[in-house]
Scaffold this active site. Structure first.
Site, PDB file in Angstrom:
ATOM      1  N   PRO A 299       0.740  -1.116  -0.026  1.00 48.80           N
ATOM      2  CA  PRO A 299       0.052  -0.142  -0.236  1.00 48.80           C
ATOM      3  C   PRO A 299       0.756   1.290  -0.178  1.00 48.80           C
ATOM      4  O   PRO A 299       1.961   1.285   0.666  1.00 48.80           O
ATOM      5  CB  PRO A 299      -0.746  -0.240   1.290  1.00 48.80           C
ATOM      6  CG  PRO A 299      -0.056  -1.130   1.909  1.00 48.80           C
ATOM      7  CD  PRO A 299       0.661  -1.974   1.376  1.00 48.80           C
ATOM      8  N   MET A 300       0.455   2.265  -0.925  1.00 48.08           N
ATOM      9  CA  MET A 300       1.251   3.287  -0.938  1.00 48.08           C
ATOM     10  C   MET A 300       0.121   4.530  -1.089  1.00 48.08           C
ATOM     11  O   MET A 300      -0.289   4.498  -2.102  1.00 48.08           O
ATOM     12  CB  MET A 300       2.448   3.371  -2.067  1.00 48.08           C
ATOM     13  CG  MET A 300       3.341   2.832  -1.685  1.00 48.08           C
ATOM     14  SD  MET A 300       4.817   2.920  -3.015  1.00 48.08           S
ATOM     15  CE  MET A 300       4.034   1.844  -4.290  1.00 48.08           C
TER      16      MET A 300
ATOM     17  N   LYS B 284      -0.117  -4.519   9.306  1.00 48.77           N
ATOM     18  CA  LYS B 284       0.940  -4.230   8.775  1.00 48.77           C
ATOM     19  C   LYS B 284       1.746  -3.355   9.734  1.00 48.77           C
ATOM     20  O   LYS B 284       1.108  -2.318  10.112  1.00 48.77           O
ATOM     21  CB  LYS B 284       0.856  -3.409   7.359  1.00 48.77           C
ATOM     22  CG  LYS B 284       2.226  -3.213   6.758  1.00 48.77           C
ATOM     23  CD  LYS B 284       2.154  -2.646   5.162  1.00 48.77           C
ATOM     24  CE  LYS B 284       3.263  -2.205   4.575  1.00 48.77           C
ATOM     25  NZ  LYS B 284       3.683  -0.992   4.807  1.00 48.77           N
TER      26      LYS B 284
ATOM     27  N   GLN C 199      -7.031  -1.301   3.111  1.00 47.32           N
ATOM     28  CA  GLN C 199      -5.961  -0.990   4.434  1.00 47.32           C
ATOM     29  C   GLN C 199      -6.667   0.079   5.136  1.00 47.32           C
ATOM     30  O   GLN C 199      -7.066   1.263   4.385  1.00 47.32           O
ATOM     31  CB  GLN C 199      -4.654  -0.739   4.145  1.00 47.32           C
ATOM     32  CG  GLN C 199      -3.860  -0.488   5.386  1.00 47.32           C
ATOM     33  CD  GLN C 199      -2.517   0.035   5.279  1.00 47.32           C
ATOM     34  OE1 GLN C 199      -1.996   1.058   4.789  1.00 47.32           O
ATOM     35  NE2 GLN C 199      -1.442  -0.695   5.724  1.00 47.32           N
TER      36      GLN C 199
ATOM     37  N   CYS D 160       2.369   3.718   9.773  1.00 55.84           N
ATOM     38  CA  CYS D 160       2.470   4.906   8.949  1.00 55.84           C
ATOM     39  C   CYS D 160       3.169   5.936  10.010  1.00 55.84           C
ATOM     40  O   CYS D 160       2.652   6.136  11.189  1.00 55.84           O
ATOM     41  CB  CYS D 160       1.064   5.664   8.578  1.00 55.84           C
ATOM     42  SG  CYS D 160       1.246   7.012   8.095  1.00 55.84           S
TER      43      CYS D 160
ATOM     44  N   ARG E  83       7.939   1.048  -3.366  1.00 58.49           N
ATOM     45  CA  ARG E  83       8.502   2.317  -4.266  1.00 58.49           C
ATOM     46  C   ARG E  83       9.163   1.568  -5.659  1.00 58.49           C
ATOM     47  O   ARG E  83       8.945   2.239  -6.597  1.00 58.49           O
ATOM     48  CB  ARG E  83       9.702   2.883  -3.518  1.00 58.49           C
ATOM     49  CG  ARG E  83       9.089   3.638  -2.265  1.00 58.49           C
ATOM     50  CD  ARG E  83      10.349   4.125  -1.501  1.00 58.49           C
ATOM     51  NE  ARG E  83      10.792   3.020  -0.736  1.00 58.49           N
ATOM     52  CZ  ARG E  83      11.932   3.034   0.062  1.00 58.49           C
ATOM     53  NH1 ARG E  83      12.423   4.248   0.289  1.00 58.49           N
ATOM     54  NH2 ARG E  83      12.132   2.040   0.606  1.00 58.49           N
TER      55      ARG E  83
ATOM     56  N   GLY F 277      10.296  -3.764   2.621  1.00 58.96           N
ATOM     57  CA  GLY F 277      11.390  -2.823   2.483  1.00 58.96           C
ATOM     58  C   GLY F 277      12.324  -3.148   1.441  1.00 58.96           C
ATOM     59  O   GLY F 277      13.184  -4.380   1.592  1.00 58.96           O
ATOM     60  N   ASP F 278      12.710  -2.353   0.583  1.00 59.59           N
ATOM     61  CA  ASP F 278      13.853  -2.277  -0.279  1.00 59.59           C
ATOM     62  C   ASP F 278      14.033  -3.602  -1.189  1.00 59.59           C
ATOM     63  O   ASP F 278      15.151  -4.010  -1.556  1.00 59.59           O
ATOM     64  CB  ASP F 278      15.254  -2.136   0.583  1.00 59.59           C
ATOM     65  CG  ASP F 278      15.099  -1.222   1.523  1.00 59.59           C
ATOM     66  OD1 ASP F 278      14.485  -0.278   1.332  1.00 59.59           O
ATOM     67  OD2 ASP F 278      15.700  -1.306   2.730  1.00 59.59           O
TER      68      ASP F 278
HETATM   69  C1  LIG Z   1       4.387   7.207  -0.870  1.00 59.01           C
HETATM   70  C2  LIG Z   1       4.353   6.214  -0.044  1.00 59.01           C
HETATM   71  C3  LIG Z   1       3.252   5.913   0.614  1.00 59.01           C
HETATM   72  C4  LIG Z   1       3.025   4.702   1.553  1.00 59.01           C
HETATM   73  N1  LIG Z   1       1.920   4.595   2.052  1.00 59.01           N
HETATM   74  C5  LIG Z   1       1.640   3.523   2.867  1.00 59.01           C
HETATM   75  C6  LIG Z   1       0.221   3.505   3.243  1.00 59.01           C
HETATM   76  O1  LIG Z   1      -0.827   3.924   2.893  1.00 59.01           O
HETATM   77  N2  LIG Z   1       0.137   2.441   4.055  1.00 59.01           N
HETATM   78  C7  LIG Z   1       1.326   1.620   4.387  1.00 59.01           C
HETATM   79  O2  LIG Z   1       1.126   0.375   5.182  1.00 59.01           O
HETATM   80  N3  LIG Z   1       2.512   1.697   3.821  1.00 59.01           N
HETATM   81  C8  LIG Z   1       2.597   2.744   3.094  1.00 59.01           C
HETATM   82  N4  LIG Z   1       3.799   2.900   2.831  1.00 59.01           N
HETATM   83  C9  LIG Z   1       4.862   2.053   3.122  1.00 59.01           C
HETATM   84  C10 LIG Z   1       5.278   0.944   1.905  1.00 59.01           C
HETATM   85  O3  LIG Z   1       4.092   0.273   1.857  1.00 59.01           O
HETATM   86  C11 LIG Z   1       6.416   0.218   2.303  1.00 59.01           C
HETATM   87  O4  LIG Z   1       6.101  -0.484   3.558  1.00 59.01           O
HETATM   88  C12 LIG Z   1       7.602   1.065   2.189  1.00 59.01           C
HETATM   89  O5  LIG Z   1       7.760   2.062   1.150  1.00 59.01           O
HETATM   90  C13 LIG Z   1       9.064   0.125   2.320  1.00 59.01           C
HETATM   91  O6  LIG Z   1       8.681  -0.927   1.113  1.00 59.01           O
HETATM   92  P1  LIG Z   1       9.463  -0.417  -0.051  1.00 59.01           P
HETATM   93  O7  LIG Z   1      11.013  -0.303  -0.087  1.00 59.01           O
HETATM   94  O8  LIG Z   1       9.190  -1.637  -1.281  1.00 59.01           O
HETATM   95  O9  LIG Z   1       8.995   0.997  -0.741  1.00 59.01           O
HETATM   96  C14 LIG Z   1       4.143   3.943   1.947  1.00 59.01           C
HETATM   97  C15 LIG Z   1       5.309   4.451   1.311  1.00 59.01           C
HETATM   98  C16 LIG Z   1       5.548   5.453   0.520  1.00 59.01           C
HETATM   99  C17 LIG Z   1       6.962   5.555  -0.301  1.00 59.01           C
END
Ligand SMILES: Cc1cc2nc3c(=O)[nH]c(=O)nc-3n(C[C@H](O)[C@H](O)[C@H](O)COP(=O)(O)O)c2cc1C
Length: 345
Positions: A20-21, A146, A77, A107, A231, A208-209
């Protein structure tokens, strides 16, 4: 390497989840990612949806839940603090037809944690326990959560929270292995993800990453059931297929393919949003995805979706020529600064 996992009757196949983002994983983006990665995205999650907005009848908030059948399995979510509103919102998610409800406990954004939501719930595990208990008994679809590693270095309580959640009937749990204080800095702690996966019996997913096949292989160890990808899906929306099938990056240097993806994204955005809101969402993806394209910088100076579309048509038919010196930003690599900005907002 990537196996499916199950949450009750729901098969997440393969165990690769679009994380989720907020502001990103809207229906158009989720549909785009599903289309570009046929059979390679096991689960998609909405951006987080405010239980305050939902239970106060905000139309805009309700629209954030909308989804298409081809997105299933689909998880919504929710975030918030108030127990009754969390319960009511979870029931609304179920009535809306989603397959799963997820509670956001990670968050870091001040505007969320100040009101008790997001990662603040990890600082109040007893309150979180009550939320989970109340939600669990009010819905029949699976409940997941989460979390982060903890609030800060001195309060890394992911293991306690995870055990409590499992005890209360949570059916899968994702961990972003950073603390709230870290925001997106430093490395995500995947040893912690593996440790929690060892301890719990429910599926434990890591976040993460994960940015390519190699990082996926390095992280999917032990009993970790699957990977959340956030991301990197903006930098490379083909990442799910490429990880699953061990394929090289299709997008790098392939500007025709970038154009195809952008035109499709414009179509999908226009289906869901008024033109006035499409431009910003479009730029968000284009800025991340089009590194190396000579036209990227100019594209990003434009604001409306019409201008973007017109400009890209000129790029495609060859009538666009770069003004002045050519600036090739091919070596520009994705940074996480934009995520820190998000987190601080
Ligand atoms: C722009 C943005 C918005 C995000 N919004 C949420 C969200 O709404 N809910 C959530 O659980 N995590 C949110 N995250 C966290 C991501 O789901 C993820 O856990 C975190 O970016 C690490 O994973 P990644 O390295 O694959 O990005 C957000 C991350 C980013 C960058």
């Amino acid at each position: 390497m990537i196996k499916p996992y199950r949450i009750r009757a729901i098969e997440v196949n393969p165990g690769l989840v679009l994380s989720p983002m907020s502001g990103v994983t809207t229906r158009p983006f989720r549909r785009l990612v599903k289309e570009l990665n046929p059979g390679a995205v096991g689960l998609v999650v909405s951006e987080f949806v405010s239980v305050e907005g939902m239970t106060r009848g905000s139309q805009r908030t309700m629209e954030m839940m909308r989804f298409s059948e081809e997105e299933r399995p689909y998880c919504v979510q929710i975030f918030g603090y108030d127990i009754a509103r969390m319960r009511d919102a979870a029931m609304m998610v179920q009535d809306f037809g989603a397959d799963l409800v997820d509670i956001n406990c990670g968050c870091p954004a001040p505007k969320v944690v100040k009101r008790g939501g997001g990662c603040e719930l990890m600082r109040q595990p007893d309150h979180l326990k009550e939320i989970i208990r109340e939600v669990r008994k009010s819905i029949s679809i699976p409940l997941t959560i989460k979390i982060r590693a903890g609030w800060d270095e001195d309060s890394r309580n992911a293991i306690e929270v995870a055990k409590m959640a499992e005890g209360e009937g949570v059916e899968a749990l994702a961990i972003h292995g950073r603390t709230r204080s870290q925001l997106y800095r430093g490395n995500a702690d995947w040893d912690l993800v593996q440790e929690v996966a060892e301890i719990l019996s429910i599926p434990v997913l890591g976040s993460g990453d994960v940015v390519c096949r190699a990082t996926a292989e390095a992280r999917l160890k032990g009993k970790v059931a699957g990977l959340f990808i956030g991301r990197a899906s903006m930098w490379n929306p083909f990442i799910f297929s490429e990880i699953l099938h061990n394929q090289p990056s299709r997008l790098t240097g392939n500007f025709d393919l970038m154009l195809d993806v952008l035109f499709r994204y414009i179509e999908l955005l226009k289906e869901d949003f008024q033109e006035s809101s499409c431009g910003g969402k479009f730029k968000q993806l284009a800025s991340q995805m089009c590194r190396g394209a000579l036209w990227r910088k100019q594209l990003l100076t434009l604001n409306s979706i019409r201008e973007h579309e017109e400009f890209l048509k000129r790029v495609r038919d060859g009538s666009w020529r770069p003004k002045g010196a050519l600036v090739d930003d091919a070596n520009e690599t994705p940074t996480i600064d934009s995520c820190d900005q998000f987190a601080a907002s």
